[in-house]
Design an enzyme around this catalytic site. Structure first.
Site, PDB file in Angstrom:
ATOM      1  N   ARG A 161      37.637  52.858  34.011  1.00 35.14           N
ATOM      2  CA  ARG A 161      36.777  53.088  34.190  1.00 35.14           C
ATOM      3  C   ARG A 161      35.724  52.069  33.407  1.00 35.14           C
ATOM      4  O   ARG A 161      35.652  52.030  32.247  1.00 35.14           O
ATOM      5  CB  ARG A 161      36.658  55.077  33.464  1.00 35.14           C
ATOM      6  CG  ARG A 161      35.155  55.032  33.795  1.00 35.14           C
ATOM      7  CD  ARG A 161      33.975  55.721  32.319  1.00 35.14           C
ATOM      8  NE  ARG A 161      34.484  53.457  31.531  1.00 35.14           N
ATOM      9  CZ  ARG A 161      33.761  53.891  30.356  1.00 35.14           C
ATOM     10  NH1 ARG A 161      33.329  54.631  29.951  1.00 35.14           N
ATOM     11  NH2 ARG A 161      33.713  52.419  29.600  1.00 35.14           N
ATOM     12  N   LYS A 179      36.654  42.815  24.256  1.00 41.87           N
ATOM     13  CA  LYS A 179      36.847  43.135  22.941  1.00 41.87           C
ATOM     14  C   LYS A 179      37.872  42.195  21.577  1.00 41.87           C
ATOM     15  O   LYS A 179      37.138  42.573  20.404  1.00 41.87           O
ATOM     16  CB  LYS A 179      37.909  44.811  23.156  1.00 41.87           C
ATOM     17  CG  LYS A 179      36.364  45.146  23.945  1.00 41.87           C
ATOM     18  CD  LYS A 179      35.970  46.933  22.820  1.00 41.87           C
ATOM     19  CE  LYS A 179      34.913  47.496  23.802  1.00 41.87           C
ATOM     20  NZ  LYS A 179      34.911  48.294  23.738  1.00 41.87           N
ATOM     21  N   GLU A 250      41.079  51.503  25.871  1.00 43.51           N
ATOM     22  CA  GLU A 250      39.970  51.277  26.249  1.00 43.51           C
ATOM     23  C   GLU A 250      39.425  51.312  27.941  1.00 43.51           C
ATOM     24  O   GLU A 250      40.432  51.195  28.508  1.00 43.51           O
ATOM     25  CB  GLU A 250      39.902  49.578  26.186  1.00 43.51           C
ATOM     26  CG  GLU A 250      38.678  48.959  26.044  1.00 43.51           C
ATOM     27  CD  GLU A 250      37.662  49.729  25.228  1.00 43.51           C
ATOM     28  OE1 GLU A 250      37.946  49.884  23.863  1.00 43.51           O
ATOM     29  OE2 GLU A 250      35.930  50.041  25.556  1.00 43.51           O
ATOM     30  N   ASP A 251      38.373  52.055  28.584  1.00 39.86           N
ATOM     31  CA  ASP A 251      38.081  51.949  29.434  1.00 39.86           C
ATOM     32  C   ASP A 251      39.417  52.843  30.787  1.00 39.86           C
ATOM     33  O   ASP A 251      39.096  52.400  31.517  1.00 39.86           O
ATOM     34  CB  ASP A 251      37.597  50.880  29.925  1.00 39.86           C
ATOM     35  CG  ASP A 251      36.395  50.452  29.579  1.00 39.86           C
ATOM     36  OD1 ASP A 251      35.278  51.380  28.632  1.00 39.86           O
ATOM     37  OD2 ASP A 251      35.785  49.577  30.053  1.00 39.86           O
ATOM     38  N   ASN A 423      25.809  51.812  30.460  1.00 37.75           N
ATOM     39  CA  ASN A 423      25.757  49.820  30.770  1.00 37.75           C
ATOM     40  C   ASN A 423      26.473  50.055  31.990  1.00 37.75           C
ATOM     41  O   ASN A 423      26.835  51.105  32.271  1.00 37.75           O
ATOM     42  CB  ASN A 423      27.242  49.762  29.508  1.00 37.75           C
ATOM     43  CG  ASN A 423      26.538  49.502  28.029  1.00 37.75           C
ATOM     44  OD1 ASN A 423      25.514  49.138  28.051  1.00 37.75           O
ATOM     45  ND2 ASN A 423      27.423  50.515  27.102  1.00 37.75           N
TER      46      ASN A 423
HETATM   47  P1  NAD Z   1      32.352  59.529  31.416  1.00 37.50           P
HETATM   48  O1  NAD Z   1      32.575  58.775  33.583  1.00 37.50           O
HETATM   49  O2  NAD Z   1      33.527  59.585  31.294  1.00 37.50           O
HETATM   50  O3  NAD Z   1      31.320  60.550  32.353  1.00 37.50           O
HETATM   51  C1  NAD Z   1      30.340  60.419  33.252  1.00 37.50           C
HETATM   52  C2  NAD Z   1      29.301  61.914  33.021  1.00 37.50           C
HETATM   53  O4  NAD Z   1      28.537  61.575  33.082  1.00 37.50           O
HETATM   54  C3  NAD Z   1      30.453  62.929  33.816  1.00 37.50           C
HETATM   55  O5  NAD Z   1      30.639  64.124  32.808  1.00 37.50           O
HETATM   56  C4  NAD Z   1      29.657  63.520  34.368  1.00 37.50           C
HETATM   57  O6  NAD Z   1      29.959  64.214  35.243  1.00 37.50           O
HETATM   58  C5  NAD Z   1      28.160  63.117  34.152  1.00 37.50           C
HETATM   59  N1  NAD Z   1      27.025  63.402  34.897  1.00 37.50           N
HETATM   60  C6  NAD Z   1      27.090  62.230  35.879  1.00 37.50           C
HETATM   61  N2  NAD Z   1      26.266  62.053  36.718  1.00 37.50           N
HETATM   62  C7  NAD Z   1      25.508  62.832  35.926  1.00 37.50           C
HETATM   63  C8  NAD Z   1      23.944  63.334  36.571  1.00 37.50           C
HETATM   64  N3  NAD Z   1      23.573  62.778  37.479  1.00 37.50           N
HETATM   65  N4  NAD Z   1      23.302  63.359  35.354  1.00 37.50           N
HETATM   66  C9  NAD Z   1      24.189  64.376  34.364  1.00 37.50           C
HETATM   67  N5  NAD Z   1      25.453  63.764  33.939  1.00 37.50           N
HETATM   68  C10 NAD Z   1      25.860  63.289  35.306  1.00 37.50           C
HETATM   69  O7  NAD Z   1      31.422  57.881  31.230  1.00 37.50           O
HETATM   70  P2  NAD Z   1      32.212  58.189  30.028  1.00 37.50           P
HETATM   71  O8  NAD Z   1      33.277  56.722  29.325  1.00 37.50           O
HETATM   72  O9  NAD Z   1      31.375  59.166  29.045  1.00 37.50           O
HETATM   73  O10 NAD Z   1      30.583  57.000  29.943  1.00 37.50           O
HETATM   74  C11 NAD Z   1      29.703  57.011  30.376  1.00 37.50           C
HETATM   75  C12 NAD Z   1      28.630  55.742  30.213  1.00 37.50           C
HETATM   76  O11 NAD Z   1      27.876  55.833  28.966  1.00 37.50           O
HETATM   77  C13 NAD Z   1      28.854  54.554  30.912  1.00 37.50           C
HETATM   78  O12 NAD Z   1      27.463  54.004  31.340  1.00 37.50           O
HETATM   79  C14 NAD Z   1      29.569  53.825  29.925  1.00 37.50           C
HETATM   80  O13 NAD Z   1      29.028  52.199  30.163  1.00 37.50           O
HETATM   81  C15 NAD Z   1      27.959  53.793  28.233  1.00 37.50           C
HETATM   82  N6  NAD Z   1      29.143  53.851  26.869  1.00 37.50           N
HETATM   83  C16 NAD Z   1      27.888  53.213  26.608  1.00 37.50           C
HETATM   84  C17 NAD Z   1      28.439  52.968  25.096  1.00 37.50           C
HETATM   85  C18 NAD Z   1      27.588  52.306  24.204  1.00 37.50           C
HETATM   86  O14 NAD Z   1      26.503  52.187  23.974  1.00 37.50           O
HETATM   87  N7  NAD Z   1      27.788  52.183  23.162  1.00 37.50           N
HETATM   88  C19 NAD Z   1      29.634  53.349  24.629  1.00 37.50           C
HETATM   89  C20 NAD Z   1      30.538  54.018  25.522  1.00 37.50           C
HETATM   90  C21 NAD Z   1      30.156  54.540  27.077  1.00 37.50           C
END
Ligand code: NAD
Length: 568
Positions: A161, A179, A250-251, A423
């Site tokens: 991921r 990182k 991570e990821d 992101n």
């Molecule tokens: P993940 O795949 O674990 O979770 C994604 C979630 O979004 C899931 O629960 C999924 O059901 C939901 N989802 C998917 N489509 C959707 C929709 N149309 N409407 C509502 N919910 C929906 O991913 P994650 O690790 O939680 O990361 C998610 C995002 O957050 C990534 O894009 C990542 O880059 C970003 N992120 C940003 C930061 C930061 O800015 N500091 C840090 C970590 C993650």
């Protein structure tokens, strides 16, 4: 504890070196390039291997900076900086620190995402360790074979991921490398103490499996018991080879991210940045927004769109913060709502994951708000009923903060706090300019990837970046300095509180929710101290209690200056 170097009284390093000639020039931790003095050139067999001029590191930094910024494309700049890192680490870090704000989006998000995507095409030289299922039974041998017992910090991914880009196979290695570069750049940890690791268990990305140029392990992903056994062998090998190490997960994809954190957090000093680091940096931004609005965090109503690693981590951290501010369990449940791809997470939904159950709204609460739990409850519905004051996006899906939802939110709140965190930039739940427009310029905004300020009427509205880099280097620094036995949620809370306090009143006035990236060294040192203090308070420190926290931290901080090399 073994060291790669000895620190001298003036803070510079002294390293005993057996290498000579070309071999020395090829060692990026020791290489000084044209800064090798005449005397060093004679001592180490370098005569004739370098052009005549002897430069200072300042000369080199200026020359190299010009060479990098001449490259028009961010990806080309990334390639240039990575090549420098593999050639001369001291100079790389000197450049990174001197131009941190400018190069952060290159060595990390968003350009790092592009680099991961094109990894096979831009691959030049390996860095770190690659572990594949072929290495089963000899992972310890692989790690011990590095001959680096002084490693104290590992960032590891299984590439599934990567940012919001999904399974990037071998390309995920750019994340641990990036990182760790930020750890050395922001926290000042010496690069010899860091090790990036990719557990390349294959990929389910069809595009990569079909790409003849793909450099990774060309197999479908290992899963189930075999995957668990490989990870377990890895963790045991790390414990044996690097007993004092901090392991940052991570990821990893959501389910593995939660499982691995839970399985190993009491066994090895470790944390997951996507869950805990994201939660802390988001909480810090929300606390800073509360300083602007003049209200308490626990008086907010918060909707989180995205119930994955990041969203659930944030909800968990916020629950803790609300509890500490004296809110009851019922008040907390009403104040925090999490939505995923199936809409509001509520108790009436079948097959809820364990980690989502804690945040599920009771069926009756939804009904009380006039919502119909038999239907999918969308964000728009929540805006008119729950009336959130804060909205956080971690869905990884662009456009999910819709115009109608944001206009509805802005009807009920004077200063809506809107954080589309996904992101890279193209995945953001909404473009910053749209958030400004739809909230009539009243929103306090933080995003995951950088956005330019937005003009509204005759004002420029600042868009803060809720970058995890504000948190993880300080948590790592503090945990390592105090020689913590465990990283706890309270340490992340301490980090978030310290970060929110570091936003100056003038910056808050201008709507900035995080301190300036250019001051990362100072910010990280302060967070490191707050975390180390927390480690001692929780009785989890193994470091000498008679040494001050400041000294424990400063012992780990390195300024990129060339070391004194002593021949052996
Ligand atoms: P993940 O795949 O674990 O979770 C994604 C979630 O979004 C899931 O629960 C999924 O059901 C939901 N989802 C998917 N489509 C959707 C929709 N149309 N409407 C509502 N919910 C929906 O991913 P994650 O690790 O939680 O990361 C998610 C995002 O957050 C990534 O894009 C990542 O880059 C970003 N992120 C940003 C930061 C930061 O800015 N500091 C840090 C970590 C993650």
């Amino acid at each position: 504890m073994s060291h790669f170097f000895k620190r001298q009284d003036d803070g510079t390093l002294r390293i005993e070196v057996a290498k000579r000639g070309k071999e020395l020039l090829w060692d990026a931790l020791l290489n000084k390039g044209t800064a090798f003095t005449e005397e060093e050139r004679e001592t180490f067999g370098l005569a004739g291997l370098l052009p005549a001029q002897v430069n200072t590191i300042d000369d080199q930094a200026e020359r190299t900076y010009q060479a990098i910024i001449r490259k028009p494309e961010p990806l080309e700049q990334y390639i240039g900086l990575r090549a420098l890192q593999d050639r001369n680490e001291t100079l790389f870090y000197r450049l990174l620190i001197d131009h941190l704000e400018e190069f952060m989006p290159i060595v990390y998000t968003p350009t790092v995402g592009e680099a991961g995507f094109h990894f096979s095409q831009i691959f030049r030289r390996g860095r770190g360790i690659w572990i594949t299922p072929e290495h089963r039974g000899r992972i310890k041998e692989l790690l011990a074979g590095l001959g680096k017992p002084y490693v104290r910090l590992i960032v590891v991914t299984d590439n599934e991921r990567i940012l919001g880009l999904g399974d990037q196979g071998a390309g995920g290695m750019v994340i641990p490398i990036g990182k760790l570069a930020l750890y050395a750049g922001c926290a000042g940890l010496h690069p010899s103490t860091t090790l990036p690791i990719s557990i390349d268990v294959g990929t389910d990305n069809r595009h990569l499996l079909d790409d003849p140029q793909y450099v990774g392990y060309r197999q479908p992903r290992l899963r189930g018991e075999e995957y668990d056994a490989l990870i377990d062998e890895f963790v045991q090998a790390v414990k044996e080879c690097f007993p004092e190490v901090l392991l940052q997960w991570e990821d990893f994809k959501k389910v593995n991210a939660f499982d691995l954190l839970a399985r190993y957090q009491d066994e090895i000093l470790s944390f997951n940045d996507d869950i805990q680091g994201t939660a802390a940096v988001t909480t810090a931004g929300l606390v800073a927004a509360c300083r602007v609005i003049g209200e308490k965090l626990s008086d907010q109503r918060i909707a989180i769109l995205g119930g994955g690693a990041a969203g659930v981590g944030i909800a968990h951290q916020l629950r803790g913060a609300f509890e500490r501010e004296g809110k009851s369990a019922d008040e907390i449940t009403r104040s925090i709502a999490v939505l995923d791809s199936r809409g509001l997470i509520h108790s009436g939904r079948e097959g809820l994951d364990e980690h989502k159950k804690t945040f599920a709204w009771p069926h009756e609460l939804a009904t009380e708000h006039g919502l119909d739990p038999t239907e999918k409850i969308e964000l728009e519905h929540m805006m008119g009923t729950m009336k959130p004051t804060m909205l956080i996006g971690t869905s990884g899906v662009p456009g999910t903060f819709t115009e109608s939802a944001l206009r509805e939110m802005a009807k009920h709140v004077e200063r809506p706090v809107v954080f589309p965190l996904s992101n890279p930039t193209a995945m953001s739940e909404a473009h910053a300019a749209d958030v400004v427009e739809w909230t009539e310029g009243r929103a306090l905004i933080a995003t995951g990837s950088p956005f330019d300020p937005v003009k509204y009427d005759d004002r420029m509205i600042h868009v803060s970046q809720g970058n995890n880099v504000y948190i993880f280097p300080g948590v790592g620094l503090g945990a390592l300095a105090a020689r913590a036995t465990k990283v706890t949620d309270s340490m992340f809370t301490a980090a978030a509180a310290d970060l929110a306090e570091q936003v100056s009143p003038e910056d808050l006035e201008a709507g900035k929710l995080y301190p300036r990236l250019a001051e990362m060294r100072k910010i990280t040192r302060s967070i490191g101290q707050a975390v180390a203090r927390q480690v001692f308070e929780e009785g989890l420190a193994q470091a000498d209690a008679d040494t001050t926290i400041e000294d424990l931290i400063d012992e780990l901080i390195w300024e990129p200056a060339y070391p004194t090399l002593v021949p052996v």
